[in-house]
Design an enzyme around this catalytic site. Structure first.
Site, mmCIF file in Angstrom:
data_model
loop_
_atom_site.group_PDB
_atom_site.id
_atom_site.type_symbol
_atom_site.label_atom_id
_atom_site.label_comp_id
_atom_site.label_asym_id
_atom_site.label_seq_id
_atom_site.Cartn_x
_atom_site.Cartn_y
_atom_site.Cartn_z
ATOM 1 N N SER A 94 0.833 -1.215 0.000
ATOM 2 C CA SER A 94 0.000 0.000 0.000
ATOM 3 C C SER A 94 0.864 1.261 0.000
ATOM 4 C CB SER A 94 -0.988 -0.014 1.169
ATOM 5 O OG SER A 94 -0.313 0.138 2.394
ATOM 6 N N ASN A 95 2.034 1.212 0.646
ATOM 7 C CA ASN A 95 2.933 2.381 0.580
ATOM 8 C C ASN A 95 3.443 2.587 -0.845
ATOM 9 O OD1 ASN A 95 3.578 3.736 3.279
ATOM 10 N ND2 ASN A 95 3.587 1.570 3.822
ATOM 11 N N LEU A 171 10.749 -7.435 3.709
ATOM 12 C CA LEU A 171 11.071 -8.131 4.957
ATOM 13 C C LEU A 171 12.459 -8.777 4.984
ATOM 14 C CD1 LEU A 171 7.574 -9.725 5.696
ATOM 15 C CD2 LEU A 171 8.604 -7.689 6.720
ATOM 16 N N LYS A 172 13.174 -8.701 3.879
ATOM 17 C CA LYS A 172 14.500 -9.343 3.855
ATOM 18 C C LYS A 172 15.581 -8.296 4.164
ATOM 19 C CE LYS A 172 12.699 -13.147 2.280
ATOM 20 N NZ LYS A 172 12.680 -14.387 3.009
ATOM 21 N N LEU A 173 16.677 -8.798 4.727
ATOM 22 C CA LEU A 173 17.789 -7.890 5.030
ATOM 23 C C LEU A 173 18.424 -7.420 3.721
ATOM 24 C CD1 LEU A 173 19.258 -6.775 7.544
ATOM 25 C CD2 LEU A 173 20.924 -8.613 7.278
ATOM 26 N N ILE A 174 18.757 -6.139 3.673
ATOM 27 C CA ILE A 174 19.374 -5.587 2.462
ATOM 28 C C ILE A 174 20.853 -5.966 2.462
ATOM 29 C CG2 ILE A 174 19.984 -3.398 1.318
ATOM 30 C CD1 ILE A 174 17.035 -4.239 1.085
ATOM 31 N N ASN A 188 13.875 3.328 4.369
ATOM 32 C CA ASN A 188 12.909 2.313 4.796
ATOM 33 C C ASN A 188 11.839 2.988 5.637
ATOM 34 O OD1 ASN A 188 11.791 -0.295 5.360
ATOM 35 N ND2 ASN A 188 12.747 -0.215 7.385
ATOM 36 N N HIS A 190 9.229 2.162 8.821
ATOM 37 C CA HIS A 190 8.959 1.204 9.904
ATOM 38 C C HIS A 190 7.752 1.728 10.678
ATOM 39 C CE1 HIS A 190 9.919 -1.892 12.843
ATOM 40 N NE2 HIS A 190 9.628 -0.985 13.770
ATOM 41 N N ASP A 231 16.593 -1.732 10.951
ATOM 42 C CA ASP A 231 15.982 -0.563 11.614
ATOM 43 C C ASP A 231 16.944 0.313 12.424
ATOM 44 O OD1 ASP A 231 13.533 -1.543 10.616
ATOM 45 O OD2 ASP A 231 13.213 -2.748 12.413
HETATM 46 C C1 GRF Z 1 4.167 -1.036 6.707
HETATM 47 O O1 GRF Z 1 3.537 -1.000 7.950
HETATM 48 C C2 GRF Z 1 5.609 -0.598 6.846
HETATM 49 O O2 GRF Z 1 5.818 0.310 7.867
HETATM 50 C C3 GRF Z 1 6.316 -1.885 7.154
HETATM 51 O O3 GRF Z 1 5.645 -2.849 6.409
HETATM 52 C C4 GRF Z 1 4.312 -2.438 6.165
HETATM 53 C C5 GRF Z 1 4.104 -2.503 4.693
HETATM 54 O O4 GRF Z 1 2.793 -2.255 4.357
HETATM 55 N N1 GRF Z 1 7.730 -1.814 6.880
HETATM 56 P P1 GRF Z 1 2.369 -2.111 2.843
HETATM 57 O O5 GRF Z 1 2.835 -3.380 2.132
HETATM 58 O O6 GRF Z 1 3.005 -0.885 2.300
HETATM 59 O O7 GRF Z 1 0.872 -2.022 2.884
#
Ligand code: GRF
Length: 296
Positions: A94-95, A171-174, A188, A190, A231
């Site tokens: 969604s981001n 979700l993977k380490l860069i 990133n 968070h 992070d």
């Molecule tokens: C978000 O909450 C972001 O902060 C975290 O993973 C989530 C990703 O959400 N790193 P989306 O896939 O952008 O909906």
């Protein structure tokens, strides 16, 4: 204190005593058509070679422009070239979608030239394919049938001429190789106020559950530069979201996510307009668009 501009073609320093920019401009043959810098007083002293001096024009707003050659790139007013972005996702994205929509609306001076997904089939990857954005998979999957190695990932990003990487739920380490290839260029998001509730294992609902269980009254997204750990990179932007006494993790996550969409678009806009500068102690700041003397 001093800060450095993120644009390697245009090193800038910020002096905390008088908050004026002082810039030393170096001309690179591969740099965009124009380099420009802005100062609100004339403590700004560019050092140019004699031939380049001829092309300088000093305007009343103290914006200096210098023509340094043509690479055909599209330019924003004041010489900021459009940026090529790579977005990395692992899920719904969604981001990613809100950044893409902001680009289509003209709110971000850049383009998503490639989507990197940790799974070939995820919401983000499907959205990208529908929008005609190339998708590559990283890292290698267990079966090894798809997914790039870190080396091939860097080569692919270079091929797409990527300027900046935006992690959006990746979700993977860069890999260190990518961080070395893109210094101070990877962001990133968070979903908590770092440094709290971050690090390995803090992802998705786990973050929000831990926030609620801890009893803190405020949470919210953090955007930070990426280093080789989860992070821990330098914090660039945060937004505060209240934690309500009746909140479930899902309710809090939804409220935080709304803020994420706004703050990531604002940060991506600042990044693509080269409004991120580095204070001498290493803290990145965003220069306000409306008032170039203000930073957040
Ligand atoms: C978000 O909450 C972001 O902060 C975290 O993973 C989530 C990703 O959400 N790193 P989306 O896939 O952008 O909906």
């Amino acid at each position: 204190m001093e800060a450095q501009a993120i644009n390697p073609h245009f090193p800038t320093t910020l002096n905390s005593k008088n908050r004026n920019f002082m810039a030393k401009i170096t001309c690179f043959p591969q740099s965009p058509t124009w380099v420009s810098c802005k100062s609100h007083n004339l403590s700004f002293v560019p050092e140019f070679g004699t031939s380049l001096k001829k092309d300088l024009s000093l305007r009343s707003s103290c914006v200096v422009k210098a023509k340094v050659g043509s690479d055909g790139g599209e330019e924003l007013g004041e010489g900021v070239s459009r940026k090529n972005l790579a977005v990395f996702v692992s899920g719904g994205g969604s981001n990613f979608r809100s950044i893409h929509e902001a680009i289509l609306d003209g709110r971000i001076n850049g383009d998503i030239v490639v989507l990197v997904a940790s799974k070939a089939e995820c919401g983000g990857a499907n959205y990208a394919r529908n929008k005609g954005i190339p998708v590559i998979v990283f890292p290698k999957t267990k079966s090894g049938s798809e997914g790039l190695s870190p080396h091939d990932l860097v080569s692919a990003l270079r091929k797409f001429k990527v300027d900046n990487v935006l992690l959006a739920g990746f979700l993977k380490l860069i890999p260190a190789e990518l961080i070395r290839a893109y210094p101070k260029s990877i962001l990133n998001i968070h979903p908590s106020l770092l440094p709290s509730f971050g690090g390995k294992g803090y992802y998705g609902m786990k973050v929000h559950r831990a926030v609620i269980a801890s009893g803190v009254r405020y949470s919210g997204p953090t955007i930070h530069f990426v280093d080789e750990h989860y992070d821990t990179g330098r914090i660039l932007a945060q937004r505060v979201v209240p934690v309500l006494v009746t909140d479930t993790a899902e309710e809090l996550a939804a409220r935080v996510l709304q803020e994420e969409h706004q703050v990531y678009v604002e940060v991506a806009a600042a990044l693509c307009e080269e409004r991120i500068i580095w204070r001498e102690d290493g803290v990145p700041l965003i220069r306000s668009k409306d008032d170039p003397d203000k930073f957040s």
